[in-house]
Scaffold this active site. Sequence first.
Site, PDB file in Angstrom:
ATOM      1  N   ARG A 163      41.072 -34.754 -14.045  1.00 13.41           N
ATOM      2  CA  ARG A 163      40.122 -34.634 -12.919  1.00 13.41           C
ATOM      3  C   ARG A 163      38.998 -33.481 -13.722  1.00 13.41           C
ATOM      4  O   ARG A 163      39.353 -32.620 -14.474  1.00 13.41           O
ATOM      5  CB  ARG A 163      40.712 -33.874 -11.699  1.00 13.41           C
ATOM      6  CG  ARG A 163      41.647 -34.719 -11.123  1.00 13.41           C
ATOM      7  CD  ARG A 163      42.340 -33.986 -10.021  1.00 13.41           C
ATOM      8  NE  ARG A 163      43.575 -34.832  -9.224  1.00 13.41           N
ATOM      9  CZ  ARG A 163      43.275 -35.612  -8.376  1.00 13.41           C
ATOM     10  NH1 ARG A 163      41.884 -35.780  -7.804  1.00 13.41           N
ATOM     11  NH2 ARG A 163      44.195 -36.392  -7.725  1.00 13.41           N
ATOM     12  N   ASP A 177      25.731 -31.740 -22.480  1.00 13.46           N
ATOM     13  CA  ASP A 177      26.991 -30.575 -22.154  1.00 13.46           C
ATOM     14  C   ASP A 177      27.985 -31.007 -23.397  1.00 13.46           C
ATOM     15  O   ASP A 177      29.410 -31.369 -22.980  1.00 13.46           O
ATOM     16  CB  ASP A 177      27.527 -31.239 -20.914  1.00 13.46           C
ATOM     17  CG  ASP A 177      28.595 -30.252 -20.149  1.00 13.46           C
ATOM     18  OD1 ASP A 177      28.640 -29.028 -20.696  1.00 13.46           O
ATOM     19  OD2 ASP A 177      29.613 -30.857 -19.341  1.00 13.46           O
TER      20      ASP A 177
END
Length: 413
Positions: free
Chosen positions: A17, A130
């Site tokens: 997650r 990122d």
Amino acid sequence: MARKIGSRYTANQILGRGSAGTVWLGEGPEGPVAIKLLREDLASDQELVGRFVQERTALLGLEHPNVVSVRDLVVDGNDLALVMDLVRGTDLRTRLDRDRRLAPEAAVAIVADIADGLAAAHAAGVVHRDVKPENVLLDMQGPLGPGGSHPALLTDFGVAKLIDSPRRTRATKIIGTPDYLAPEIVEGLPPRAAVDIYALATVLYELLAGFTPFGGGHPGAVLRRHVTETVAPLPGIPDELWQLLVQCLAKAPASRLRASELGTRLRELLPLVTGMPPLDVDEPDAEPAEDEAPAAEEAAPQGERVRRRGAVPLVPGAKPADSNRDTHTSMRVPAPDELAGGARGTARVPRPAGAPRPGSARHRAAARRRRVALGVAAVVLAAAAGVGAWLATSEDDAGATPQDTNNTAPATP
């Protein structure tokens, strides 16, 4: 519990997650796949869905051995998902959590792989935005490379760009992870390919040292360091490798190497680091937040570092993100006076291995021991001085005559 994703895919098991969504182990027409299912609030954003569809061609066309390829994009009801190649392995953050730092040969080989993947992406006009260890996957089934390194692949291409819509972030927000943000992003400039080079050089520094060059403490302090401070030297690595790091961490984007140049240079430097052991340095002292209680240090086992890399909001009252593995952290762009107010010069200098962090339980215990030792020494010195004075007085009294002890001259008859 299995769930259908569109008409062609089935998500069977959660693999992980993040702040942007959940990654599932799935099955498609061509076999096992990884399915990144974005959060429901993102899927309900019609503007984001439109951007998602617009980016389809660019994302599907990005193929390289060091890039986790996107096979499909699914928009189905409340489901918004990227279907990607399944990589049997782990991410680089998990490897760092286990080993803290890597041998220079393995670190250089991994970063060279990622530089090659970025070169292909930049040539296709795609900026990752990122780059960090969480977004680097290590293929445990691939052939071993220099230093026993596994092939490295960069994942999550396009997610930052998809989520970073003008309406969602506006001009006063920045998207990214504080430790890896290039100075130009902190100053509010649009991200170009050079921001990926800066982030990748930060990753290389972290693989070598076990900590990032400008990280530690409150994210506001981290952002300020990116803009105002120069990177502190790492002892023990070849000068050629250090100069390469310095160039790619330059404040000016134009001074940094291109991804293709970086990959080539790193592979040229591999012979210089072959067989080198991991560096033996400790993380430098962080600037703690004003409200940061020292209890965390007290509670930590002796010798353990307290990591403060969670997403702390820069805007008072804002809620921090719910994961320390966030793909994206939304933060306010600091004002010029905030950036100018920070210390200028060299960033936090690594401490000698084993030295306690100032303010930690170990440091305070050592200080108490020093104070006790000094107190005992002072008492011993005072006692020794008193004994010496007493002996001197006793000797004077024993050898004195009456005239010696009377300062009044006798009267004249």
